[in-house]
Design a protein around this motif. Structure first.
Motif: not given
Length: 309
Positions: A147-171
């Motif tokens: 979801d975060v790849l489409a809702d603008g939050s990940a894009a904002a992090c990329a723009e601002l240089g903020i890493p995403i800490i991905a929890y539950s990466p194996i579902g």
């Protein structure tokens, strides 16, 4: 924990409420750094707080934040500093700007090194970052939760240089392929109340509806085929996909944060760093995802007001 550190996995995440008040991730860390004091400077520690595990409500007031930070410091002990303190959820009763001002003061006082956010929207990320730079944003991110790849939050992090800490990466373990039925989930396991792991007929009292679990398992089966083709485990495939999200959003940095309870599992997960992720892999996963509709939400409806706020 030692296995993780020995293999370069030095970003550790815990919480004030993971466990009981007397026996939790912070008291475990206290014991660890008392036994291995030389590891303290090697570990980057992120601790979540300001959240009640009994009421499921955040408290991001100045009093609530300071009380939580002080308690975390007390539980952690003198052997290790909190590098990043993380607001577990956004408090609807406190403007994020006010919460960040309190965190900035705590950083200035030397009680914490920086701060992170969790389950936040693009709007919240930008508002918080404008007050004091955000060091990281923890979001659920996996092949079946993108979801975060489409809702603008990940894009904002990329723009601002903020890493995403991905929890539950194996579902939440589902993408490992080792959970084959609802009965594989232990009694008391939180997954037993999550819609994605349920039997839809039991939720809606409509016997004609199929099992959500079994439908989602078909996606897992297809991912397992690709993993076998690449000669990697399903977990390694899932983690590699998460790490490669810069292919979707330019400039995005994602740090997978999988849980593990054994050294063997830690080693397996870390070996995902050796997996070569190709454009062909990207295409195959996209084709798989386009063929399946993932059934069920991430959390029950009662949790939704605190997700991606």
């Amino acid at each position: 924990m030692r296995t993780a550190l020995a293999n370069g996995a030095n970003l550790w995440n815990g919480a004030e409420f993971y466990g009981s008040p007397e026996n939790n991730s912070l008291t475990l860390l206290n014991k660890y750094f008392a036994k291995y004091p030389e590891d303290a400077e090697k570990v980057v520690l992120s601790i979540k707080g300001c959240f009640s595990a009994t009421t499921f409500a955040p408290d991001n007031s100045e009093t609530g934040i300071r009380s939580s930070v002080d308690n975390c410091i007390k539980l952690l002990g003198p052997g290790k500093k909190i590098d990043f303190f993380e607001l577990t959820r956004v408090d609807p009763n406190v403007p994020i700007e006010d919460a960040v001002k309190t965190l900035a003061a705590l950083i200035k006082e030397g009680k914490i090194g920086g701060y992170m956010l969790c389950e936040v929207s693009e709007k919240t990320i930008r508002a918080a970052h404008a007050v004091h730079p955000v060091s990281g944003v923890e979001q659920e991110l996996s092949v079946w939760t993108a979801d975060v790849l489409a809702d603008g939050s990940a894009a904002a992090c990329a723009e601002l240089g903020i890493p995403i800490i991905a929890y539950s990466p194996i579902g939440r373990g589902m993408l490992t392929g080792e959970v084959k039925s609802f009965d594989d989930l232990p009694e008391g396991d939180i997954r037993r109340i999550l819609p994605r792991f349920q039997v839809l007929s039991s939720l809606l009292s409509l016997p004609e509806h199929p099992d959500v679990f079994d439908l989602n398992l078909k996606l897992v089966d297809e991912l397992k085929k690709l993993a076998a083709k690449k000669n990697v485990t399903p977990a390694q495939l899932a983690i590699s996909w998460v790490k490669a999200r810069h292919l979707q959003i330019k400039g995005l940095t994602v740090i997978p944060n999988p849980g593990a309870t054994t050294g063997a599992r830690v080693t397996e997960n870390i070996k995902s760093k050796d997996v070569e992720w190709t454009q062909e892999d990207e295409k195959e996963v996209n084709n798989i995802l386009s063929s399946f509709e993932i059934k069920g939400g991430r959390y029950p409806d009662a949790f939704k007001p605190l997700l991606n706020v």
